[in-house]
Design a protein around this motif. Structure first.
Motif, PDB file in Angstrom:
ATOM      1  N   ARG A 167       0.973  -0.631   0.095  1.00 37.95           N
ATOM      2  CA  ARG A 167       0.117   0.172   0.029  1.00 37.95           C
ATOM      3  C   ARG A 167       1.076   1.163  -0.070  1.00 37.95           C
TER       4      ARG A 167
ATOM      5  N   LEU B  28       0.895   7.524   2.923  1.00 38.01           N
ATOM      6  CA  LEU B  28      -0.215   8.496   3.260  1.00 38.01           C
ATOM      7  C   LEU B  28       0.871   9.745   4.101  1.00 38.01           C
TER       8      LEU B  28
ATOM      9  N   ILE C  90      -4.638  13.052   7.693  1.00 35.31           N
ATOM     10  CA  ILE C  90      -4.635  12.124   6.598  1.00 35.31           C
ATOM     11  C   ILE C  90      -4.802  12.854   4.911  1.00 35.31           C
ATOM     12  N   GLU C  91      -3.340  13.081   4.007  1.00 41.65           N
ATOM     13  CA  GLU C  91      -3.670  13.072   3.260  1.00 41.65           C
ATOM     14  C   GLU C  91      -3.677  12.352   2.432  1.00 41.65           C
ATOM     15  N   SER C  92      -5.650  11.983   1.901  1.00 39.80           N
ATOM     16  CA  SER C  92      -5.662  11.018   0.453  1.00 39.80           C
ATOM     17  C   SER C  92      -7.096  11.660   0.025  1.00 39.80           C
ATOM     18  N   LYS C  93      -6.539  11.517  -1.389  1.00 37.55           N
ATOM     19  CA  LYS C  93      -7.324  12.154  -2.791  1.00 37.55           C
ATOM     20  C   LYS C  93      -8.525  11.327  -2.521  1.00 37.55           C
ATOM     21  N   ASP C  94      -8.027  10.236  -1.967  1.00 38.82           N
ATOM     22  CA  ASP C  94      -8.998   8.538  -2.321  1.00 38.82           C
ATOM     23  C   ASP C  94     -10.633   9.821  -1.398  1.00 38.82           C
TER      24      ASP C  94
ATOM     25  N   SER D 174     -11.354  12.095   0.150  1.00 37.05           N
ATOM     26  CA  SER D 174     -11.661  13.750   1.390  1.00 37.05           C
ATOM     27  C   SER D 174     -12.230  14.183   1.145  1.00 37.05           C
TER      28      SER D 174
END
Length: 87
Positions: free
Chosen positions: A8, A11, A26-30, A32
């Motif tokens: 994985r 992040l 937490i930076e997560s484009k999926d 957001s």
């Protein structure tokens, strides 16, 4: 099917806190969040000065809200529409 940690992608994660209160970012484009229905609140030392300084930087804070004596706060929307409360 479970994703194993070693495959994985990592992040970016930041933990913020000082004692009892803490927040994990937490930076997560999926995953957001965009829109309304959530707010984050921050206690500041001088609410009037904080509002003034944010406005001077070009942000658009709401008018000051004072629901009862001794309580004052305002909101500022982040780029995703999340309401940030300063109290």
């Amino acid at each position: 099917m479970a994703i194993q940690d070693d495959v994985r992608p990592a992040l970016p994660i930041v933990f913020m806190g000082n004692g009892d209160a803490a927040i994990e970012l937490i930076e997560s484009k999926d995953n957001s969040f965009k829109g309304s229905g959530i707010s984050l609140g921050y206690h500041v030392g001088d609410i009037d000065e904080k509002r003034k300084s944010l406005a001077e930087l070009g942000y658009e804070p709401t008018e000051m809200i004072s629901p009862k004596p001794g309580v004052k706060f305002f909101f500022l929307a982040d780029p995703d529409g999340v309401q940030i409360q300063f109290i």
